[in-house]
Scaffold this active site. Structure first.
Site, mmCIF file in Angstrom:
data_model
loop_
_atom_site.group_PDB
_atom_site.id
_atom_site.type_symbol
_atom_site.label_atom_id
_atom_site.label_comp_id
_atom_site.label_asym_id
_atom_site.label_seq_id
_atom_site.Cartn_x
_atom_site.Cartn_y
_atom_site.Cartn_z
ATOM 1 N N PRO A 2 -9.324 -2.351 12.111
ATOM 2 C CA PRO A 2 -10.419 -3.066 11.448
ATOM 3 C C PRO A 2 -11.781 -2.611 11.962
ATOM 4 O O PRO A 2 -12.020 -2.586 13.158
ATOM 5 C CB PRO A 2 -10.133 -4.528 11.800
ATOM 6 C CG PRO A 2 -8.663 -4.584 12.060
ATOM 7 C CD PRO A 2 -8.336 -3.264 12.702
ATOM 8 N N GLU A 3 -12.656 -2.238 11.033
ATOM 9 C CA GLU A 3 -13.993 -1.810 11.370
ATOM 10 C C GLU A 3 -14.977 -2.849 10.835
ATOM 11 O O GLU A 3 -14.573 -3.936 10.430
ATOM 12 C CB GLU A 3 -14.229 -0.400 10.812
ATOM 13 C CG GLU A 3 -13.229 0.615 11.399
ATOM 14 C CD GLU A 3 -13.374 2.023 10.851
ATOM 15 O OE1 GLU A 3 -14.335 2.272 10.088
ATOM 16 O OE2 GLU A 3 -12.525 2.877 11.165
ATOM 17 N N HIS A 91 4.648 -11.783 15.849
ATOM 18 C CA HIS A 91 3.342 -11.206 16.158
ATOM 19 C C HIS A 91 2.182 -12.158 15.856
ATOM 20 O O HIS A 91 1.027 -11.733 15.890
ATOM 21 C CB HIS A 91 3.115 -9.869 15.456
ATOM 22 C CG HIS A 91 4.185 -8.852 15.710
ATOM 23 N ND1 HIS A 91 4.593 -8.504 16.979
ATOM 24 C CD2 HIS A 91 4.946 -8.132 14.846
ATOM 25 C CE1 HIS A 91 5.558 -7.601 16.884
ATOM 26 N NE2 HIS A 91 5.793 -7.370 15.623
ATOM 27 N N ARG A 110 0.167 -4.946 17.675
ATOM 28 C CA ARG A 110 -0.073 -4.096 18.851
ATOM 29 C C ARG A 110 -0.699 -4.846 20.027
ATOM 30 O O ARG A 110 -0.781 -4.292 21.125
ATOM 31 C CB ARG A 110 -0.959 -2.910 18.458
ATOM 32 C CG ARG A 110 -0.332 -2.002 17.403
ATOM 33 C CD ARG A 110 -1.153 -0.750 17.238
ATOM 34 N NE ARG A 110 -0.663 0.085 16.145
ATOM 35 C CZ ARG A 110 -1.157 1.268 15.808
ATOM 36 N NH1 ARG A 110 -2.185 1.760 16.500
ATOM 37 N NH2 ARG A 110 -0.664 1.956 14.814
ATOM 38 N N ARG A 152 -29.321 15.940 22.164
ATOM 39 C CA ARG A 152 -27.875 15.718 22.306
ATOM 40 C C ARG A 152 -27.092 16.847 21.644
ATOM 41 O O ARG A 152 -27.357 17.215 20.501
ATOM 42 C CB ARG A 152 -27.460 14.382 21.695
ATOM 43 C CG ARG A 152 -27.997 13.168 22.449
ATOM 44 C CD ARG A 152 -27.555 11.897 21.754
ATOM 45 N NE ARG A 152 -28.041 10.714 22.424
ATOM 46 C CZ ARG A 152 -27.274 9.867 23.115
ATOM 47 N NH1 ARG A 152 -25.981 10.093 23.229
ATOM 48 N NH2 ARG A 152 -27.795 8.801 23.674
#
Length: 271
Positions: A2-3, A91, A110, A152
């Site tokens: 999930p973002e 879960h 997880r 950078r």
């Protein structure tokens, strides 16, 4: 994983049901997540009223008068609203029960997510204190990116995914935004012009907003608070499309590992 769009989709789904609600209990089935669930929470939370449901980067913040719950969905987690006496699934690791009878249940195969607690301002918590600006807020601009990229040598995709630079832009959306901006993901961040960074900042905002409007992206595990998958996957232009023709020029989409993440791009459109 999930973002930002998936976490924002979750926030929007749960907020109407949680704001102003009183917590009846916290039931913990599995306390060993990414970090142990604080042992005092089942005694601290009952009777607390949820005053705020916010998001900071990929973290959800549930504010009460006594403190703030900090939740992270990890790599495979989701939150869903459950009716009273809803059976626990494998879960399912904890449930926040409200006096209305509604529950907020966390599911995570997880166990890389977290449930933490802070009695101080959540922005001062070690997980949040060093985070960069939100990509959908005014502080995130091409000028900001250009200034922080100066000197950078790291790849621009890795630069864009650095939460100290800007929060919430995970792998899927970094690939998609760079494609829309026409920037090669392996180009050094410090060798990109201000004009191109302005295009990139706009591409990030466009991609994230589009995904939020479609409920996020479901590749495997993500569902929203009502159990629905996200539909932005159907409109991905490069991510997960190795070998397929570029939707703009027809060149085959390439894939390589960059910063240990699968990176997709068009070698013709992105320079």
């Amino acid at each position: 994983m999930p973002e930002l769009p998936e976490v924002e989709t979750t926030r929007r789904g749960i907020a109407p049901h949680l704001l102003g609600a009183t917590i009846a209990a916290l039931e913990i089935r599995q306390p060993r997540l990414r970090w142990p669930v604080p042992t005092q929470l089942p005694e601290t939370l009952p009777g607390q009223v949820i005053r705020a449901v916010r998001r900071r980067g990929k973290y959800l913040l549930l504010g009460t008068d006594a403190g703030t719950l900090i939740l992270h969905l990890g790599m495979s987690g989701s939150l869903r609203l459950t009716p009273p006496d809803s059976p626990w699934r494998k879960h399912d690791h904890f449930a926040l029960r409200l006096t209305t009878g509604l529950g907020l249940r966390y599911h995570d195969p997880r166990r890389f997510g977290c449930l933490l607690w802070t009695e101080t301002a959540p922005e001062q918590h070690p997980l949040l204190a060093a985070l960069g600006p939100e990509p959908l807020e005014p502080a995130f601009t091409g000028g900001y990116l250009h200034a922080h990229a100066r000197g950078r040598r790291m790849a621009v995709k890795s630069f864009l995914m650095d939460s100290r630079i800007v929060v919430g832009i995970g792998n899927i959306y970094a690939n998609e935004a760079l494609f829309r901006a026409g920037i090669a993901p392996n180009r050094p961040a410090g060798r990109i012009s201000l004009r191109r960074y302005e295009h990139l900042a706009q591409a990030v905002r466009t991609v994230l907003a589009a995904s939020i409007n479609q409920g996020g992206t479901t590749l495997r595990d993500f569902v929203d608070a009502a159990g629905n998958p996200g539909y932005f996957r159907q409109t991905l232009q490069v991510y997960g499309r190795a070998g397929e023709p570029c939707p703009v020029c027809g060149t085959g989409i390439r894939v390589q590992r960059l910063g240990q993440r699968a990176t997709y791009w068009c070698p013709q459109c992105q320079r």
